[in-house]
Design an enzyme around this catalytic site. Structure first.
Site, PDB file in Angstrom:
ATOM      1  N   GLU A 251       0.885  -1.168   0.000  1.00 38.17           N
ATOM      2  CA  GLU A 251       0.000   0.000   0.000  1.00 38.17           C
ATOM      3  C   GLU A 251       0.920   1.214   0.000  1.00 38.17           C
ATOM      4  O   GLU A 251       1.504   1.549   1.027  1.00 38.17           O
ATOM      5  CB  GLU A 251      -0.868   0.012   1.270  1.00 38.17           C
ATOM      6  N   CYS A 288      -2.504   9.186   2.355  1.00 42.06           N
ATOM      7  CA  CYS A 288      -2.054   8.597   1.093  1.00 42.06           C
ATOM      8  C   CYS A 288      -3.104   8.777   0.000  1.00 42.06           C
ATOM      9  O   CYS A 288      -2.769   8.964  -1.169  1.00 42.06           O
ATOM     10  CB  CYS A 288      -1.758   7.131   1.293  1.00 42.06           C
TER      11      CYS A 288
HETATM   12  P1  NAD Z   1       8.110   5.200   4.827  1.00 44.82           P
HETATM   13  O1  NAD Z   1       8.122   4.393   3.601  1.00 44.82           O
HETATM   14  O2  NAD Z   1       9.268   6.060   5.127  1.00 44.82           O
HETATM   15  O3  NAD Z   1       7.941   4.257   6.098  1.00 44.82           O
HETATM   16  C1  NAD Z   1       6.882   3.333   6.215  1.00 44.82           C
HETATM   17  C2  NAD Z   1       7.348   2.172   7.054  1.00 44.82           C
HETATM   18  O4  NAD Z   1       8.346   1.460   6.324  1.00 44.82           O
HETATM   19  C3  NAD Z   1       7.997   2.583   8.372  1.00 44.82           C
HETATM   20  O5  NAD Z   1       7.657   1.661   9.373  1.00 44.82           O
HETATM   21  C4  NAD Z   1       9.478   2.502   8.041  1.00 44.82           C
HETATM   22  O6  NAD Z   1      10.287   2.287   9.166  1.00 44.82           O
HETATM   23  C5  NAD Z   1       9.498   1.308   7.111  1.00 44.82           C
HETATM   24  N1  NAD Z   1      10.651   1.239   6.211  1.00 44.82           N
HETATM   25  C6  NAD Z   1      11.383   2.248   5.707  1.00 44.82           C
HETATM   26  N2  NAD Z   1      12.381   1.762   4.939  1.00 44.82           N
HETATM   27  C7  NAD Z   1      12.274   0.405   4.964  1.00 44.82           C
HETATM   28  C8  NAD Z   1      13.016  -0.653   4.386  1.00 44.82           C
HETATM   29  N3  NAD Z   1      14.100  -0.436   3.642  1.00 44.82           N
HETATM   30  N4  NAD Z   1      12.616  -1.919   4.613  1.00 44.82           N
HETATM   31  C9  NAD Z   1      11.519  -2.187   5.378  1.00 44.82           C
HETATM   32  N5  NAD Z   1      10.798  -1.211   5.978  1.00 44.82           N
HETATM   33  C10 NAD Z   1      11.156   0.075   5.761  1.00 44.82           C
HETATM   34  O7  NAD Z   1       6.749   6.027   4.796  1.00 44.82           O
HETATM   35  P2  NAD Z   1       6.241   7.092   5.855  1.00 44.82           P
HETATM   36  O8  NAD Z   1       6.997   8.356   5.653  1.00 44.82           O
HETATM   37  O9  NAD Z   1       6.185   6.482   7.206  1.00 44.82           O
HETATM   38  O10 NAD Z   1       4.730   7.267   5.357  1.00 44.82           O
HETATM   39  C11 NAD Z   1       4.371   8.084   4.332  1.00 44.82           C
HETATM   40  C12 NAD Z   1       4.204   7.307   3.043  1.00 44.82           C
HETATM   41  O11 NAD Z   1       3.299   6.233   3.241  1.00 44.82           O
HETATM   42  C13 NAD Z   1       3.592   8.130   1.935  1.00 44.82           C
HETATM   43  O12 NAD Z   1       4.249   7.880   0.744  1.00 44.82           O
HETATM   44  C14 NAD Z   1       2.161   7.641   1.880  1.00 44.82           C
HETATM   45  O13 NAD Z   1       1.528   7.844   0.654  1.00 44.82           O
HETATM   46  C15 NAD Z   1       2.322   6.220   2.201  1.00 44.82           C
HETATM   47  N6  NAD Z   1       1.054   5.673   2.711  1.00 44.82           N
HETATM   48  C16 NAD Z   1       0.353   4.795   1.929  1.00 44.82           C
HETATM   49  C17 NAD Z   1      -0.865   4.300   2.377  1.00 44.82           C
HETATM   50  C18 NAD Z   1      -1.679   3.357   1.559  1.00 44.82           C
HETATM   51  O14 NAD Z   1      -2.551   2.697   2.110  1.00 44.82           O
HETATM   52  N7  NAD Z   1      -1.465   3.244   0.283  1.00 44.82           N
HETATM   53  C19 NAD Z   1      -1.344   4.675   3.615  1.00 44.82           C
HETATM   54  C20 NAD Z   1      -0.604   5.564   4.360  1.00 44.82           C
HETATM   55  C21 NAD Z   1       0.613   6.042   3.911  1.00 44.82           C
END
Ligand code: NAD
Length: 481
Positions: A251, A288
């Protein structure tokens, strides 16, 4: 309000049904984005913590998979009750750790997770757990141990939208919450602990993405990873998972369009502009599925700008705990700087600023605030294409009719959400069916928490919520007779 101040400092991780110290000594700070102060710390989890959690989950798998469906569903109802009982505490924790305005914190940050768990009672019955196909009976089995990695913007809903259906499907989980907003995950773990799940069925390991997140993805005992977050991190998760290979559900980000078609009366047009702005600014622009592009006929651009100038004046910025506040701070300094840079770069690239801007609001000198900002930009520009993840609406004028609008609406690499507004409902509905996106609000239709949620293109794949959200965590076995 009489809610006690939440505990933002935690010293343990939740593994195999017990609160235990992390194997590492590191901690991660928890910052209140309104005061900019560190208000607590959580353990910086390690790959060894993940290993303990994943092995505990694997040990729990046969027993949990064999637990009758009705009992697994009942467990979710018990958790929903637990969440309801602690809703104020959850709302306050979300508000303190990510700046969610109080009204939204109560209704969505605390309210939605209750629905995520409580809805299992209804939707579990909609899953086709078994069906005949020729001389086979197709049986849905739990996919196995699920790794759940989540972001900070709807920090508990995003966990609940994975954990509830995984538990119903018969899968134990290892959860890694966002390192920025970990508190609500701890509250959920306490509620699950009190619900008396067998040890290992639910595990919580906080930590950073590159360390704990990647350890979860790579762990051989983890059968599937359900990830919510940025497209950048999602890509990395999919690459690592492909080495096994193991199943992923992603997602990811979005750049959703709200499209105003040419037949709207002035009043309908005003409502559509207001609805689109609300859809962009909700959760201080950190959603998102936010409608961050507003597509209007070029002939109605001046009318649009006038309305948006007026409406943005009513978007009250301030203390998240003030009931009048609609716009809280963004989650972090990094996020604030990123959003401001997008606004500045867009203006440098030729976008026209209609409201807001990159400066700190005068009324809130402290806190990671960004003014609700409206820019006018042409289709194809960077601000029209890339996810900003802040309170920034890009108005995109289109020439010609619905077909031209559709090309622009479908013209980014994303496809998570969208909206369409028309005087004629059939016209709006026909347009919505051609949008390449996971959900579309037609003439202001509201979010349905039991309809499948997910994306096209770089918004990811797989669906959460509702019956499909449960099926996502199953694999089919064909019994041939
Ligand atoms: P992010 O990708 O920085 O982090 C999300 C999660 O992934 C965190 O727990 C982070 O620690 C983890 N993560 C980061 N790098 C990783 C890696 N290399 N391997 C495994 N895990 C890793 O995102 P964010 O800044 O926390 O959230 C914002 C983003 O999330 C935006 O792009 C938003 O659109 C997206 N989002 C999508 C949805 C959806 O349902 N499609 C919902 C909410 C947020």
């Amino acid at each position: 309000m009489t809610v006690p101040e939440p505990n933002h400092t935690r010293e343990t991780v939740y593994v195999d049904g017990a609160w235990v110290p992390s194997t590492g000594a590191g901690t991660l700070p928890v910052v209140n984005p309104y005061t900019e102060q560190v208000i607590g710390t959580v353990p910086e989890g390690t790959p060894e913590d993940v290993d303990r959690a994943a092995r505990a989950a694997a040990r729990a798998l046969p027993g949990w998979a064999a637990t009758p469906l009705a009992e697994r569903v009942k467990t979710c109802s018990v958790i929903a009750e637990g969440l309801k009982a602690r809703a104020q505490e959850i709302a306050l924790t979300a508000s303190r750790e990510m700046g969610a305005p109080w009204q939204l914190a109560v209704m969505v940050q605390a309210g939605l997770p209750v629905i995520d768990f409580a809805s299992m009672e209804d939707v579990a019955g909609q899953v086709e757990w078994e069906r005949r196909s020729g001389n086979s009976v197709l049986v849905r089995q739990p996919v196995g141990v699920v790794g759940a990695i989540t972001p900070w913007n709807y920090p508990l809903h995003q966990i609940a939208a994975k954990v509830a259906p995984a538990l119903v499907a018969g899968c134990p989980v290892v959860v890694k919450p966002s390192e920025l907003v970990p508190g609500v995950a701890y509250l959920l773990a306490e509620i699950i602990d009190a619900a008396g799940l067998p040890p290992g069925v639910f595990n919580l390991v906080p930590g950073t993405g590159p360390v704990v997140g990647e350890a979860i993805v790579e762990h051989p005992a983890v059968d599937m990873v359900s990830f919510t977050g940025s497209t950048r991190a999602g890509r990395r998760v999919a690459e690592l998972a492909a080495r096994a290979p193991k199943r992923t559900s992603l997602e990811l980000g979005g750049k959703s369009a709200s499209v105003l078609l040419g037949d709207l009366t002035a009043e309908e047009f005003g409502n559509a502009v207001a609805g689109s702005l609300t859809g962009c600014l909700i959760n201080s622009g950190q959603t998102c599925s936010a409608t961050t592009r507003l597509l209007v006929p070029r002939a109605r651009l001046a009318e649009t700008e006038e309305l948006l100038t007026l409406f943005t004046q009513f978007a009250t910025i301030g203390d998240p705990m003030d009931p009048a506040t609609q716009q809280g701070p963004l989650v972090s300094k990094v996020q604030q700087e990123r959003v401001r840079a997008y606004i500045r770069d867009a203006i440098d690239d030729g976008a026209r600023l209609v409201a807001g801007g990159p400066e700190q609001p005068e009324t809130t000198p402290t806190g990671f605030f960004v003014r609700p900002t409206v820019l006018v930009a042409e289709a194809g520009t960077r601000i029209e294409q890339e996810e900003v993840f802040g309170p920034v609406l890009t108005v995109v004028p289109y020439d010609g009719g619905d077909d031209e609008a559709l090309v622009i609406a479908n013209g980014t690499p994303y496809g998570l959400s969208g909206a369409v507004w028309a005087g004629d409902l059939d016209r709006a509905s026909a347009f919505a069916r051609r949008m390449r996106t996971g959900q579309v609000a037609v003439n202001g239709g509201v979010f349905n928490p039991t309809a499948p949620f997910g994306g096209f293109g770089q918004s990811g794949y797989g669906r959460e919520l509702g019956a499909l959200g449960i099926e996502e965590f199953t694999a089919l076995t064909s019994l041939q007779f």
